[in-house]
Design an enzyme around this catalytic site. Structure first.
Site, PDB file in Angstrom:
ATOM      1  N   LEU A 128      30.360 -14.093  18.691  1.00 14.14           N
ATOM      2  CA  LEU A 128      29.801 -12.754  18.832  1.00 14.14           C
ATOM      3  C   LEU A 128      30.915 -11.844  19.339  1.00 14.14           C
ATOM      4  CD1 LEU A 128      26.334 -13.383  20.591  1.00 14.14           C
ATOM      5  CD2 LEU A 128      26.736 -12.822  18.176  1.00 14.14           C
ATOM      6  N   ASP A 129      31.011 -10.646  18.781  1.00 13.76           N
ATOM      7  CA  ASP A 129      32.006  -9.683  19.259  1.00 13.76           C
ATOM      8  C   ASP A 129      31.796  -9.413  20.745  1.00 13.76           C
ATOM      9  OD1 ASP A 129      32.988  -9.445  16.711  1.00 13.76           O
ATOM     10  OD2 ASP A 129      32.017  -7.524  16.291  1.00 13.76           O
ATOM     11  N   GLN A 130      32.848  -8.991  21.406  1.00  6.86           N
ATOM     12  CA  GLN A 130      32.771  -8.700  22.838  1.00  6.86           C
ATOM     13  C   GLN A 130      31.648  -7.724  23.162  1.00  6.86           C
ATOM     14  OE1 GLN A 130      36.471  -7.472  24.588  1.00  6.86           O
ATOM     15  NE2 GLN A 130      35.575  -6.958  26.562  1.00  6.86           N
ATOM     16  N   GLU A 131      31.485  -6.684  22.346  1.00  6.14           N
ATOM     17  CA  GLU A 131      30.490  -5.655  22.638  1.00  6.14           C
ATOM     18  C   GLU A 131      29.121  -5.937  22.038  1.00  6.14           C
ATOM     19  OE1 GLU A 131      31.139  -3.621  24.897  1.00  6.14           O
ATOM     20  OE2 GLU A 131      33.257  -4.133  24.988  1.00  6.14           O
ATOM     21  N   THR A 132      28.950  -7.103  21.426  1.00  4.52           N
ATOM     22  CA  THR A 132      27.650  -7.491  20.870  1.00  4.52           C
ATOM     23  C   THR A 132      26.940  -8.424  21.847  1.00  4.52           C
ATOM     24  OG1 THR A 132      28.473  -7.321  18.598  1.00  4.52           O
ATOM     25  CG2 THR A 132      26.477  -8.614  18.932  1.00  4.52           C
TER      26      THR A 132
END
Length: 312
Positions: free
Chosen positions: A137-141
């Site tokens: 998962l992306d850092q901001e997700t």
């Protein structure tokens, strides 16, 4: 030498005389790579408690056991950090990741990750495992993240991903009014030659397919449910921009029409990340062999964004 709990298979009458290798690969679904590793382990593969060559033939009623050595992530520093556990058993740990935290330590970022928190949690519980996330998962997700507790479980779920059998569903808040209540985006994705860290839709890219459905339409934005057939880097963000409806809060994959608007400025005051949440993950559980789904509710920041959009 310590081992995890063994995988056990009792040979049924109709498989009397089968080669052990066939049982391991076709019934327990052990990959070639893992099979090679198990053959080097003292008690990796046994039949009725006795270590055997995988070329032997088994008999009905034989007890086939596969054991993997216990591992641990010695290079990850344990840290007492918040960890939102959705589910945990001897095979898997399922957590709800907060936005802003990365999954695994990287060069120059060795602490304050999900890995640090998980290793600490296992240390306190007396569990010896290596940190093995089965997806990213992306850092901001924010949202559901699955972590395998041994190589077999990791391999099993990874294989399901390759075969597109894993259900990965997201909720995203996007700009604009969508003309269609649902649809499919089929646009190949590759790196932007001018900005290698950015992805774009391009004819020569890798196949990428995204499905979406409008859950709630607001005056100038929408809440959409998204599910994937492929797992390209930044796929949802790239495809929604390509559709003309970039994610609220996305600073990389945006469009000029939404960047300087009053709504964008007001949204930025309420949200400091892209409005993307992995709310559901489903797959065949490697331990039970049954379908399992894990959900993470909409986090506080996105719930607040939804309430604001409903009032405007």
């Amino acid at each position: 030498m310590s081992y995890y709990e063994p995988l056990v298979y009792i040979v049924p009458p109709e498989e009397d005389g089968f080669v052990l290798k066939t049982i391991l690969q076709k019934r327990l679904m052990v990959s070639r790579k893992l099979l090679s590793r198990l053959k080097l382990t003292e008690q990796g593969i046994t039949v009725n408690g006795v270590r055997q060559y995988i070329s032997i033939k088994v008999n009905a009623g034989d007890r086939v056991e596969v054991r993997m050595e216990e591992e641990q992530s010695e290079d990850i520093l344990p840290q007492d950090l918040p960890l939102h556990i959705i589910h945990e058993d001897e095979h898997l740990l399922i957590v709800a990741k907060d936005a802003g935290i990365i999954v695994h330590p990287t060069h120059g970022h060795y602490v304050n990750t999900i890995a640090n928190a998980v290793v600490y949690h296992w240390q306190q519980a007396g569990i010896t495992c290596r940190f093995r996330p089965v997806h990213r998962l992306d850092q901001e997700t924010s949202g559901v993240l699955a972590i395998a507790k041994n190589p077999y479980v990791h391999q099993q779920i990874s294989e399901q991903m390759i075969q597109h059998k894993v259900k990965k569903e997201y909720l995203a808040f996007v700009w604009g009014v969508l003309n269609e209540p649902s649809g499919t985006i089929n646009g190949p994705i590759d790196r932007d030659p001018e900005q290698p860290h950015v992805r774009i839709v391009t004819p020569g890219g890798y196949s990428a397919v995204t499905h979406y459905e409008v859950v709630e339409q607001f005056a100038y934005a929408a809440l959409v449910r998204i599910w994937l057939e492929t797992g390209r880097t930044h796929q949802i963000r790239v495809h929604m921009k390509y559709l003309g409806h970039p994610l609220i809060g996305d600073k990389v994959y945006t469009l000029p029409a939404f960047e300087g608007s009053k709504a964008a400025a007001e949204a930025a005051e309420r949200l400091d990340r892209q409005a993307l949440h992995a709310f559901r993950l489903g797959f065949v559980h490697p331990g039970t062999r049954e379908w399992a789904e894990y959900n993470a509710p909409l986090p506080v920041d996105l719930a607040a964004l939804q309430a604001w959009l409903q009032g405007n």
